[in-house]
Write a protein that holds these residues in place. Structure first.
Motif, short mmCIF file in Angstrom:
data_model
loop_
_atom_site.label_atom_id
_atom_site.label_comp_id
_atom_site.label_asym_id
_atom_site.label_seq_id
_atom_site.Cartn_x
_atom_site.Cartn_y
_atom_site.Cartn_z
N LEU A 83 6.28 -2.52 0.63
CA LEU A 83 7.26 -2.48 -0.47
C LEU A 83 7.21 -3.77 -1.31
CD1 LEU A 83 10.36 -0.93 1.36
CD2 LEU A 83 9.07 0.10 -0.54
N VAL A 84 7.14 -4.91 -0.64
CA VAL A 84 7.11 -6.18 -1.38
C VAL A 84 5.83 -6.25 -2.24
CG1 VAL A 84 7.07 -8.69 -1.21
CG2 VAL A 84 8.51 -7.38 0.34
N LEU A 85 4.71 -5.85 -1.66
CA LEU A 85 3.46 -5.89 -2.43
C LEU A 85 3.55 -4.96 -3.65
CD1 LEU A 85 0.88 -6.01 0.52
CD2 LEU A 85 1.32 -7.84 -1.14
N GLN A 86 4.08 -3.78 -3.42
CA GLN A 86 4.23 -2.84 -4.55
C GLN A 86 5.09 -3.48 -5.64
OE1 GLN A 86 5.90 0.75 -2.89
NE2 GLN A 86 4.00 1.34 -1.86
N GLY A 87 6.15 -4.17 -5.21
CA GLY A 87 7.03 -4.83 -6.17
C GLY A 87 6.31 -5.91 -6.98
N MET A 88 5.24 -6.44 -6.43
CA MET A 88 4.46 -7.46 -7.14
C MET A 88 3.38 -6.82 -8.02
SD MET A 88 3.50 -10.03 -4.10
CE MET A 88 4.47 -11.47 -3.72
N GLY A 89 3.33 -5.49 -7.99
CA GLY A 89 2.32 -4.81 -8.79
C GLY A 89 1.00 -4.65 -8.07
N ILE A 90 1.01 -4.85 -6.76
CA ILE A 90 -0.22 -4.65 -5.98
C ILE A 90 -0.12 -3.29 -5.29
CG2 ILE A 90 -1.53 -5.49 -3.98
CD1 ILE A 90 -0.49 -8.32 -4.71
N GLN A 91 -1.13 -2.45 -5.47
CA GLN A 91 -1.11 -1.15 -4.78
C GLN A 91 -1.16 -1.39 -3.29
OE1 GLN A 91 -4.23 1.84 -5.68
NE2 GLN A 91 -4.86 0.36 -7.23
N SER A 92 -0.26 -0.75 -2.56
CA SER A 92 -0.26 -0.97 -1.12
C SER A 92 0.33 0.22 -0.40
CB SER A 92 0.56 -2.22 -0.81
OG SER A 92 0.59 -2.44 0.57
N ARG A 93 -0.14 0.46 0.82
CA ARG A 93 0.38 1.56 1.63
C ARG A 93 0.42 1.10 3.08
NH1 ARG A 93 3.59 4.62 0.09
NH2 ARG A 93 2.42 5.54 -1.62
N SER A 94 1.50 1.47 3.81
CA SER A 94 1.58 1.13 5.23
C SER A 94 0.87 2.19 6.07
CB SER A 94 3.04 1.07 5.66
OG SER A 94 3.62 2.37 5.54
N TRP A 95 0.39 1.76 7.25
CA TRP A 95 -0.30 2.66 8.17
C TRP A 95 0.13 2.37 9.59
CZ3 TRP A 95 -4.32 6.03 6.50
CH2 TRP A 95 -4.67 5.90 5.16
N LEU A 96 0.50 3.41 10.31
CA LEU A 96 0.73 3.25 11.76
C LEU A 96 -0.60 3.51 12.46
CD1 LEU A 96 4.21 4.99 12.06
CD2 LEU A 96 3.67 2.56 11.89
N GLY A 97 -0.67 3.11 13.72
CA GLY A 97 -1.93 3.24 14.46
C GLY A 97 -2.50 4.66 14.42
#
Ligand code: ADP
Ligand code: ASP
Ligand code: MG
Length: 406
Positions: A83-97
């Motif tokens: 979420l923080v990265l997205q807020g900075m304009g960086i595409q990001s997605r979380s992944w569980l194992g």
């Protein structure tokens, strides 16, 4: 352009402000044009709390459910950083194992990573997306969640770096590198610019929790470059490298200690062939690792005491396992004592120099510290002593081997 794996430990993601600082470290690499994948731990203290919950409801717990509970801390931090990265304009997605998936064996509580499927991650990283992956967890062959043992996010990071053919694996933590001993108990500890895989492996397996042992094993196996550095200060860290990259080799490079030891003594075990196999075989089958072992030759040819150590959190299971077979083993009593610590001196220079063990014994004797068990290998000497003397022993040895800095 390089491909980089960044790992941030519990204290580095301890609250949302720190997660924002982590995001800055990620941004720096992204803006330098690198492809970045991030591995995170749970917030500091959270995994301990989850383990405590499990202990409160079940002492001899089912390891599958233990993993279900203790793996949850990482889910929170990866979501927040994405979420923080997205807020900075960086595409990001979380992944569980399980979503990657990071495939492991089925040894719940200390599973080994067997394979990581990286196709989807590579495809997304090539578009500039930053995957933020939960450390410490994986997926067993029967599709249940596993965990990799405490400190396991280090291993998740190195394994992912190897699977992605990453140029660097940066382990960010709350100290600025690997020291000659734990800087939290010896203020004179010196930071090492470089440490060999082999020494790091011994230090980790003997208790220096700055890197999980399996992470070092994996780095060594794949020749993965690993760097340990601070989340909080912008200073050079420690590189873990091959032996031939180190110009000047010290005789002793570090002192480690592990409080995660418990001593078990079997009193008056029958002195006959096959007894050791009968004792240790079933412990191994129950996934209980036995570490140091001492057995005396019996005075009367009939019975002798046998002492060995196991990890603290295995001691109850071990004693129960042995007690169930007490008649078969044929011992008079089973004693156990968790108030012990293993202190070790480590150095590849020991291979070619005698006298290292002697210095250790003499130093401890001068401090009046009794040695209960000794074990040695080519590049380390370990002793088991009363836990009460941990700091005293580590500090005295650090000085005795000339490791003290300014
Ligand atoms: P993280 O949460 O980032 O994974 P850990 O607590 O697992 O951090 O590991 C870092 C800690 O390892 C340090 O705070 C330090 O107390 C401890 N440590 C033990 N031995 C050493 C060593 N030789 N060099 C550096 N740190 C060490
Ligand atoms: N959160 C897990 C632990 O505390 C894994 C890790 O931090 O590496 O052990
Ligand atoms: Mg750790």
């Amino acid at each position: 352009m390089a491909r980089i794996v960044q790992k941030f430990g519990g204290t580095s993601v301890a609250d949302t402000d720190r997660i924002k600082s982590v995001a800055e470290k990620v941004r720096r690499e992204v803006e330098a044009g690198h492809e970045v994948a991030v591995l995170l731990s749970a917030m500091a203290g959270v995994t301990n709390q989850l383990v405590a919950y499990v202990d409160e409801v079940s002492t001899l717990y089912d390891a599958r459910e233990y993993d279900t509970v203790v793996s949850t801390g990482e889910q929170v931090t990866v979501g927040l950083l994405a979420l923080v990265l997205q807020g900075m304009g960086i595409q990001s997605r979380s992944w569980l194992g399980w979503q990657v998936p990071i495939r492991t064996d089925n040894v719940h509580g200390k599973a080994r990573i067997e394979a990581i499927e990286t196709e989807e991650l590579r495809r997304r990283m090539a578009t500039g997306e930053v995957p933020v992956i939960a450390g410490f967890q994986g997926l067993a062959p029967d599709n249940r969640i596993t965990t990799l043992g405490r400190g396991g996010t280090d291993t998740s990071a190195v394994a992912l770096a190897a699977a992605l053919d990453a140029d660097r694996c940066d382990i960010y933590t709350d100290v600025d590198g690997v020291y000659t001993t734990d800087p939290r108990i010896v203020s004179q500890a010196r930071k090492l610019d470089r440490v060999t895989y082999e020494e790091m492996l011994e230090m980790a397996s003997l208790g220096a929790k700055v890197l999980q042992t399996r992470a070092v094993e994996m780095a060594m196996k794949h020749g993965q470059r690993v760097q340990v550095l601070s989340s909080f200060e912008d200073v050079p860290g420690t590189l873990v490298v091959d032996e031939d990259e180190i110009v000047e080799q010290e005789l002793v490079s570090g002192i480690a200690y592990s409080r995660d030891e418990a001593k078990i003594t079997l009193v008056r075990v029958r002195d006959k062939p096959g007894v050791a196999a009968a004792i240790f075989g079933p412990l191994a089958d129950a996934n209980i690792n036995v570490d140091m072992i001492v057995q005396n030759v019996s005075g009367d040819g009939e019975a002798t005491d046998l002492t060995f150590t196991v990890a603290n959190n295995d001691v109850e299971r071990a004693v129960e396992n042995l007690a169930a077979r007490k008649d078969e083993i044929g011992c008079a009593e089973i004693l156990h004592d968790p108030r012990v610590v293993k202190v070790s001196v480590i150095g590849v220079g020991m291979r070619s120099h005698a006298g290292v063990a002697q210095t250790m014994f003499k130093t401890l004797a001068e401090k009046g510290i009794n040695i209960q068990v000794i074990s040695t290998s080519e590049i380390k000497v370990s002793v088991l002593i009363d836990e009460e003397y941990t700091e005293l022993a580590v500090r005295a040895l650090h000085t005795a081997y000339g490791l003290d800095g300014d």
